[in-house]
Design a protein around this motif. Structure first.
Motif, PDB file in Angstrom:
ATOM      1  N   ARG A  84       4.042  12.641   1.164  1.00  0.00           N
ATOM      2  CA  ARG A  84       5.102  11.516   0.832  1.00  0.00           C
ATOM      3  C   ARG A  84       6.101  11.687   1.781  1.00  0.00           C
ATOM      4  O   ARG A  84       6.937  10.421   1.860  1.00  0.00           O
ATOM      5  N   ARG A 142       5.844  10.460   5.104  1.00  0.00           N
ATOM      6  CA  ARG A 142       5.784   9.086   5.180  1.00  0.00           C
ATOM      7  C   ARG A 142       7.247   8.486   5.143  1.00  0.00           C
ATOM      8  O   ARG A 142       7.537   7.386   5.779  1.00  0.00           O
ATOM      9  N   CYS A 162       0.884  -1.093  -0.153  1.00  0.00           N
ATOM     10  CA  CYS A 162       0.002  -0.081  -0.069  1.00  0.00           C
ATOM     11  C   CYS A 162       0.840   1.212   0.127  1.00  0.00           C
ATOM     12  O   CYS A 162       1.759   1.241   0.985  1.00  0.00           O
ATOM     13  N   LEU A 163       0.476   2.197  -0.739  1.00  0.00           N
ATOM     14  CA  LEU A 163       1.049   3.641  -0.726  1.00  0.00           C
ATOM     15  C   LEU A 163       0.312   4.763   0.104  1.00  0.00           C
ATOM     16  O   LEU A 163       0.867   5.220   0.671  1.00  0.00           O
ATOM     17  N   ASP A 164      -0.899   4.722  -0.184  1.00  0.00           N
ATOM     18  CA  ASP A 164      -1.784   5.463   0.609  1.00  0.00           C
ATOM     19  C   ASP A 164      -3.263   5.097   0.763  1.00  0.00           C
ATOM     20  O   ASP A 164      -3.532   4.199   0.092  1.00  0.00           O
TER      21      ASP A 164
END
Lengths: 194, 194
Positions: free
Chosen positions: B139, B142, B72-74
């Motif tokens: 990003r 994160r 998952c990226l977001d």
DNA sequence: CGCCGAGTTGAACTGAATCAAGAAACGTGG
DNA sequence: CCACGTTTCTTGATTCAGTTCAACTCGGCG
């Protein structure tokens, strides 16, 4: 300031964002020259980032420090912009350091001056948009690499696509950029080189 | 289309980017309504992303698949934009999937239509810039978390700041968002809950 | 010459992945 | 509304990538 530096920035802007002489001429004028000796800091943790830097010559590492170890976020070299951009945008203290990897020559524009461009020039917002989009794309690609590749795979890719960079920079810098410790990169290098 | 959805978008734009009725009225008009059942895909790996979606209701996961596991990226929920934005910007096939975590209602704008706004409206470029800058900041934050925290620390932070989210989503989704496998999150949960 | 930071190597350790198996929850169709 | 099959979640045992800490080498530089 050596006018050649301005020309270099002018050329970069024209090639990257298109020929817009009416915008680029005053824009380039708004930059001033700043030089950073090797290992000096463009900005340190806790300071407010007031500048966006165009690297004329040299290179920089952006990193933060955690448990006494440097964690690199990115490396930038000549003909690219660098900044502690989150601090620059949010006007909050920088979480990161930016350090010159070599003697580094920059043209830099102050936050307030850039904001004036954004307020007075329509095209400048488009450029700002394209610039931010490019940074977002780069960060996303890097996150994908970190989530899907091992450190060794990332190192092999770096060797393949940026071998000069691997040759020029110390092991500890490359290791940090790859998200690992120097000891680990040292072991990987033994595997890969043999 | 329920006009309440347009109102919701209008309100979001006004609150986030400032009151600009002359821009927002035609802009909101340019969106059309699209609904996605739970587990359906807004876009799949290999497709070209033609839309930027505003989530009216529901939520989505952006991820790619590597070695058969979702990375998952977001996660995005109501009152946020979502898109396979790298594909959208670069006009290259998407590396990622976007999947509805719940039945999800969206307003979406087509790439070509957005480009028209960028060409014809000065202010829209400023909005596009602020939007891209926001994505870049998210990003970067994160990435800093991933480089400086263990999975358990990331989970504890998520519990503290987004507990509803942890309650509503399946373990595998949370695990993927944290960058670990479901088995690992299961073990962490045992530790943390006790 | 001596020192100091950078790189390498070794050994033990750790966080998380992997593989496998069983239990619980879910949803789908009869 | 229940039964069945399919995911999802948990747990255990093992493995693995990368860390940690310590010792040692090397090359440059004052």
């Amino acid at each position: 300031m050596d006018p050649a530096y301005s020309d270099q920035l002018y050329r970069y802007l024209t090639q990257t964002f298109g020929p817009k002489p009416d915008l680029w001429k005053p824009f380039v004028q708004a930059f001033d020259y700043a030089e950073y000796p090797k290992k000096s800091f463009l900005i340190q943790n806790g300071e407010l980032e007031n500048y966006l830097y165009f690297i004329v010559e040299g290179g920089t590492s952006s990193f933060f420090v955690h448990d006494g170890r440097e964690k690199c976020l990115d490396l930038w070299f000549a003909d690219h912009f660098v900044s502690s951009y989150v601090s620059f945008l949010t006007r909050q203290p920088s979480q990161i350091f930016i350090q010159a990897l070599f003697p580094t020559k920059t043209l830099r524009i102050h936050y307030d001056v850039l904001q004036e461009f954004y307020q007075n020039s329509d095209e400048s917002n488009k450029v700002g948009r394209l610039f931010a989009e490019g940074l977002y794309i780069a960060r996303t690609q890097r996150e994908i690499r970190f989530l899907s590749q091992t450190a060794e795979e990332r190192y092999r890719d770096l060797l393949q696509h940026q071998s000069e960079l691997v040759r020029q920079l110390p092991v500890k810098t490359i290791a940090s950029y790859l998200g690992i410790h120097p000891e680990s990169l040292s072991r990987i290098r033994r595997q890969v080189t043999l």
